[in-house]
Design a protein around this motif. Structure first.
Motif, PDB file in Angstrom:
ATOM      1  N   GLY A 106       0.790  -1.219   0.000  1.00 56.85           N
ATOM      2  CA  GLY A 106       0.000   0.000   0.000  1.00 56.85           C
ATOM      3  C   GLY A 106       0.824   1.272   0.000  1.00 56.85           C
ATOM      4  N   CYS A 107       2.092   1.154   0.362  1.00 57.27           N
ATOM      5  CA  CYS A 107       2.966   2.321   0.364  1.00 57.27           C
ATOM      6  C   CYS A 107       3.340   2.728  -1.053  1.00 57.27           C
ATOM      7  CB  CYS A 107       4.207   2.017   1.192  1.00 57.27           C
ATOM      8  SG  CYS A 107       5.329   3.418   1.424  1.00 57.27           S
ATOM      9  N   TYR A 108       3.267   1.795  -1.989  1.00 51.94           N
ATOM     10  CA  TYR A 108       3.724   2.059  -3.347  1.00 51.94           C
ATOM     11  C   TYR A 108       2.592   2.031  -4.364  1.00 51.94           C
ATOM     12  CZ  TYR A 108       7.859   0.917  -0.743  1.00 51.94           C
ATOM     13  OH  TYR A 108       8.813   0.892   0.219  1.00 51.94           O
ATOM     14  N   ASP A 109       1.468   1.496  -3.969  1.00 50.06           N
ATOM     15  CA  ASP A 109       0.332   1.351  -4.867  1.00 50.06           C
ATOM     16  C   ASP A 109      -0.907   1.763  -4.091  1.00 50.06           C
ATOM     17  OD1 ASP A 109      -1.199  -1.490  -6.637  1.00 50.06           O
ATOM     18  OD2 ASP A 109      -1.746   0.626  -6.501  1.00 50.06           O
ATOM     19  N   ASN A 110      -1.452   2.934  -4.433  1.00 43.56           N
ATOM     20  CA  ASN A 110      -2.567   3.427  -3.622  1.00 43.56           C
ATOM     21  C   ASN A 110      -3.773   2.510  -3.716  1.00 43.56           C
ATOM     22  OD1 ASN A 110      -4.516   4.529  -5.702  1.00 43.56           O
ATOM     23  ND2 ASN A 110      -2.730   5.749  -6.205  1.00 43.56           N
ATOM     24  N   THR A 111      -3.864   1.716  -4.787  1.00 45.86           N
ATOM     25  CA  THR A 111      -5.006   0.806  -4.916  1.00 45.86           C
ATOM     26  C   THR A 111      -4.900  -0.394  -3.980  1.00 45.86           C
ATOM     27  OG1 THR A 111      -4.034  -0.505  -6.695  1.00 45.86           O
ATOM     28  CG2 THR A 111      -5.242   1.465  -7.345  1.00 45.86           C
ATOM     29  N   ALA A 112      -3.744  -0.580  -3.372  1.00 43.18           N
ATOM     30  CA  ALA A 112      -3.538  -1.711  -2.471  1.00 43.18           C
ATOM     31  C   ALA A 112      -3.957  -1.402  -1.038  1.00 43.18           C
ATOM     32  CB  ALA A 112      -2.078  -2.137  -2.496  1.00 43.18           C
ATOM     33  N   ASN A 113      -4.467  -0.217  -0.786  1.00 43.17           N
ATOM     34  CA  ASN A 113      -4.929   0.150   0.546  1.00 43.17           C
ATOM     35  C   ASN A 113      -6.402  -0.232   0.725  1.00 43.17           C
ATOM     36  OD1 ASN A 113      -2.683   1.838   1.976  1.00 43.17           O
ATOM     37  ND2 ASN A 113      -2.686   2.477  -0.168  1.00 43.17           N
ATOM     38  N   ASP A 114      -6.717  -0.600   1.952  1.00 44.61           N
ATOM     39  CA  ASP A 114      -8.055  -1.112   2.233  1.00 44.61           C
ATOM     40  C   ASP A 114      -9.039  -0.036   2.696  1.00 44.61           C
ATOM     41  OD1 ASP A 114      -5.919  -3.436   3.224  1.00 44.61           O
ATOM     42  OD2 ASP A 114      -7.644  -4.226   2.110  1.00 44.61           O
ATOM     43  N   TYR A 115      -8.544   0.927   3.419  1.00 49.27           N
ATOM     44  CA  TYR A 115      -9.407   1.990   3.924  1.00 49.27           C
ATOM     45  C   TYR A 115      -8.742   3.336   3.718  1.00 49.27           C
ATOM     46  CZ  TYR A 115     -11.688  -1.930   6.271  1.00 49.27           C
ATOM     47  OH  TYR A 115     -12.321  -3.118   6.540  1.00 49.27           O
ATOM     48  N   TRP A 116      -9.574   4.335   3.503  1.00 46.00           N
ATOM     49  CA  TRP A 116      -9.115   5.703   3.276  1.00 46.00           C
ATOM     50  C   TRP A 116      -9.873   6.666   4.167  1.00 46.00           C
ATOM     51  CZ3 TRP A 116      -5.346   7.292  -0.238  1.00 46.00           C
ATOM     52  CH2 TRP A 116      -4.852   6.300  -1.096  1.00 46.00           C
ATOM     53  N   GLY A 117      -9.158   7.714   4.557  1.00 49.01           N
ATOM     54  CA  GLY A 117      -9.831   8.813   5.222  1.00 49.01           C
ATOM     55  C   GLY A 117     -10.444   9.734   4.190  1.00 49.01           C
ATOM     56  N   GLN A 118     -11.113  10.753   4.680  1.00 50.71           N
ATOM     57  CA  GLN A 118     -11.816  11.678   3.792  1.00 50.71           C
ATOM     58  C   GLN A 118     -10.900  12.758   3.226  1.00 50.71           C
ATOM     59  OE1 GLN A 118     -11.690  11.950   7.028  1.00 50.71           O
ATOM     60  NE2 GLN A 118     -11.377  14.137   7.426  1.00 50.71           N
ATOM     61  N   GLY A 119      -9.709  12.888   3.786  1.00 50.49           N
ATOM     62  CA  GLY A 119      -8.763  13.883   3.306  1.00 50.49           C
ATOM     63  C   GLY A 119      -8.830  15.177   4.086  1.00 50.49           C
ATOM     64  N   THR A 120      -7.695  15.864   4.147  1.00 52.97           N
ATOM     65  CA  THR A 120      -7.623  17.172   4.788  1.00 52.97           C
ATOM     66  C   THR A 120      -6.799  18.098   3.891  1.00 52.97           C
ATOM     67  OG1 THR A 120      -7.092  18.355   6.855  1.00 52.97           O
ATOM     68  CG2 THR A 120      -5.597  16.594   6.201  1.00 52.97           C
ATOM     69  N   GLN A 121      -7.290  19.304   3.716  1.00 55.88           N
ATOM     70  CA  GLN A 121      -6.642  20.250   2.804  1.00 55.88           C
ATOM     71  C   GLN A 121      -5.463  20.932   3.489  1.00 55.88           C
ATOM     72  OE1 GLN A 121      -7.449  21.187  -0.565  1.00 55.88           O
ATOM     73  NE2 GLN A 121      -5.485  22.253  -0.386  1.00 55.88           N
ATOM     74  N   VAL A 122      -4.341  20.943   2.800  1.00 56.56           N
ATOM     75  CA  VAL A 122      -3.165  21.699   3.234  1.00 56.56           C
ATOM     76  C   VAL A 122      -2.863  22.717   2.139  1.00 56.56           C
ATOM     77  CG1 VAL A 122      -0.696  21.606   3.678  1.00 56.56           C
ATOM     78  CG2 VAL A 122      -2.198  19.845   4.622  1.00 56.56           C
ATOM     79  N   THR A 123      -2.862  23.971   2.517  1.00 53.81           N
ATOM     80  CA  THR A 123      -2.578  25.049   1.579  1.00 53.81           C
ATOM     81  C   THR A 123      -1.404  25.849   2.096  1.00 53.81           C
ATOM     82  OG1 THR A 123      -4.918  25.192   0.949  1.00 53.81           O
ATOM     83  CG2 THR A 123      -3.494  27.055   0.368  1.00 53.81           C
TER      84      THR A 123
END
Length: 126
Positions: A106-123
């Motif tokens: 999962g560190c090299y292939d984002n499709t290999a991750n099982d769960y994701w957070g909703q994301g947080t914006q960094v500007t």
């Protein structure tokens, strides 16, 4: 219910710092990996940093080495990403993801991750 929740994003000036957190609920991170990705407008999602919650081994992308640090708190079931010396090119939505396979893929292939957070914006902007 399995959930990952990111927090800590915001607006910061170049050279500033932010600390992102990824909190897991519904499962224990102890034997898995947590991976941070980011996606800027018009660009592909890219890996930023990874940590193995079992042995603490870490990975940092070249673009953030020397500026970002990833750490774990197994007791709190959380992972933090300390971001220092931020640059405008760090502007993106940051996501944490959990890889439950035990392979580290999962560190090299984002499709290999099982769960994701909703994301947080960094500007990062002056």
């Amino acid at each position: 219910q399995v959930q990952l929740v990111e927090s800590g994003g915001g607006l910061v000036k170049p050279g500033g710092s932010l600390r992102l957190s990824c909190a897991a609920s519904g499962f224990t991170l102890d034997n898995y990996a947590i991976n941070w990705f980011r996606q800027a407008p018009g660009k592909e999602r890219e890996v930023v940093s990874c940590i193995n919650m079992s042995d603490g081994s870490t990975y940092l992308a070249d673009a953030v080495k020397g500026r970002f640090t990833i750490s774990r708190d197994n007791g709190k079931n959380t992972v933090s990403l300390q971001m220092n010396s931020l640059k405008s090119e760090d502007t993106a939505v940051y996501y944490c993801a959990a890889d439950l396979s035990g392979t580290g893929y999962g560190c090299y292939d984002n499709t290999a991750n099982d769960y994701w957070g909703q994301g947080t914006q960094v500007t990062v902007s002056s």
